[in-house]
Design an enzyme around this catalytic site. Structure first.
Site, PDB file in Angstrom:
ATOM      1  N   ASP A 163       0.172  18.769  16.783  1.00 30.20           N
ATOM      2  CA  ASP A 163       0.769  17.496  17.204  1.00 30.20           C
ATOM      3  C   ASP A 163      -0.235  16.344  17.124  1.00 30.20           C
ATOM      4  OD1 ASP A 163       3.492  17.387  17.964  1.00 30.20           O
ATOM      5  OD2 ASP A 163       3.088  18.643  19.716  1.00 30.20           O
ATOM      6  N   LYS A 199      12.734  22.078  14.537  1.00 33.33           N
ATOM      7  CA  LYS A 199      11.379  22.384  14.069  1.00 33.33           C
ATOM      8  C   LYS A 199      11.291  23.850  13.649  1.00 33.33           C
ATOM      9  CE  LYS A 199       9.280  18.722  16.892  1.00 33.33           C
ATOM     10  NZ  LYS A 199       8.522  18.355  18.089  1.00 33.33           N
ATOM     11  N   GLN A 207       6.379  21.130  23.545  1.00 32.13           N
ATOM     12  CA  GLN A 207       7.325  20.015  23.457  1.00 32.13           C
ATOM     13  C   GLN A 207       7.248  19.156  24.721  1.00 32.13           C
ATOM     14  OE1 GLN A 207       9.011  19.307  20.694  1.00 32.13           O
ATOM     15  NE2 GLN A 207      10.085  17.553  21.545  1.00 32.13           N
TER      16      GLN A 207
HETATM   17  N1  GUN Z   1       8.406  14.797  22.253  1.00 33.37           N
HETATM   18  C1  GUN Z   1       8.827  13.756  21.507  1.00 33.37           C
HETATM   19  N2  GUN Z   1       8.177  13.728  20.312  1.00 33.37           N
HETATM   20  C2  GUN Z   1       7.340  14.779  20.311  1.00 33.37           C
HETATM   21  C3  GUN Z   1       6.417  15.295  19.354  1.00 33.37           C
HETATM   22  O1  GUN Z   1       6.219  14.760  18.250  1.00 33.37           O
HETATM   23  N3  GUN Z   1       5.755  16.412  19.728  1.00 33.37           N
HETATM   24  C4  GUN Z   1       5.926  17.014  20.936  1.00 33.37           C
HETATM   25  N4  GUN Z   1       5.210  18.105  21.210  1.00 33.37           N
HETATM   26  N5  GUN Z   1       6.775  16.563  21.844  1.00 33.37           N
HETATM   27  C5  GUN Z   1       7.481  15.449  21.532  1.00 33.37           C
END
Ligand code: GUN
Length: 293
Positions: A119, A52, A96
């Site tokens: 998110d 990311k 995350q």
């Molecule tokens: N863990 C797995 N997928 C995601 C996501 O799209 N965003 C976040 N913050 N954590 C995750």
């Protein structure tokens, strides 16, 4: 033989589109910023946050990654979120998941300013999505919708069967694809661990989405000929031959299924890159929202 839907290529197109908008903002003196928070040492999370952050740099978004040890307290994380909410150059906040067990995920998510919730996990944004007035759509389901549209597989009028009702993918995807809106209008069946005859239901799908996190669960006899298959699973399975000692497989038995499909996503290179691209899109949107553009 099914067409392989190239998530990497489609995500690159979206990244280009985002980059040109980010450049436009820069010419007005605004640099969009995303702060990612990583707690603990969950190995896949470290990889995802790295991807990311790299993608942010590619499109000109200011990326900051804050790392904390596994034993970080909930209080500390909540006070960090308070600080990030106040920092005007931080337009997007991403914590995350999963978080270590001593930290309540819902409390953390609810502490994020909904205008910075790139998110789309905050209850405000979940509510807006369900009302059909989405501000931020969650990145993976949003990415799946874009992948379907941009690969010529509009879900409108199609029977979409989703395997897995998780908060990150299955449940929000069922909302997005069934909405009365462009990119929606599908008939959705949401299957889960208590569903009877899951194989028979899967076989009725025009579009089958596997998002339950069970390696190679979807076999050939569960797929209708000519179906579109979207594989959201990312499972590490031991492989002594592989350099890292493991390899990634999806929730779908790709080799057993691909030749009867109309189109299918690979793992890796299918849904994963789309999640990252939509995060960039949401961060751009957050910056514009906060600057009232
Ligand atoms: N863990 C797995 N997928 C995601 C996501 O799209 N965003 C976040 N913050 N954590 C995750």
């Amino acid at each position: 033989m099914g067409e392989i839907i190239d998530g990497k290529k489609i995500s690159s197109q979206i990244k280009e589109e985002v980059k040109s908008k980010i450049d436009e903002l820069k010419s007005r003196g605004i640099t969009a910023g995303l702060t990612a928070v990583l707690v603990g040492d969950h190995p896949p999370s470290q990889v995802y946050v790295g991807m990311k952050s790299k993608a942010c740099q590619q499109v000109g978004i200011n990326s900051e990654v804050l790392k904390f040890p596994q034993d970080t307290s909930e209080e500390k994380l909540l006070s960090l979120i308070d600080d990030l909410n106040k920092r005007s150059e931080v337009h997007g906040i991403l914590v995350q998941l999963p978080l270590p067990p001593q930290i309540a995920e819902d409390k953390v998510i609810q502490r994020i300013d909904p205008r910075k919730d790139v998110d789309g996990f905050h209850p405000f944004n979940v509510g807006m999505m369900i009302a059909g007035e989405a501000v931020f759509l969650p990145c993976t389901p949003f990415g799946i919708q874009e992948l379907l549209l941009r690969s010529g597989n509009d879900p409108s009028g199609q029977h979409v069967v989703i395997l897995g009702r998780g908060n990150l993918v299955g449940r929000p995807l069922s909302v997005i694809l069934s909405q009365k809106a462009p990119g929606g209008n599908a008939t959705v069946t949401l299957c889960h661990s208590r569903t009877k005859n899951i194989g028979e239901l899967a076989k009725e799908a025009d579009i089958l989405v596997a998002a339950m996190g069970k390696p190679l669960f979807v076999k050939r006899d569960m797929v209708k000929e000519g179906a579109v298959v979207i594989d959201v699973g990312v499972n590490r399975i031991d492989d002594p031959q592989a350099k890292k000692g493991y390899r990634l497989v999806g929730d779908v038995d790709f080799e057993g299924v691909k030749d009867i499909t109309k189109a299918i996503t690979p793992v890796p290179g299918g849904v994963g890159p789309m999640t990252v691209a939509m995060l960039l899109f949401n961060t751009l949107k957050a910056a514009k929202l906060q600057k009232e553009i």
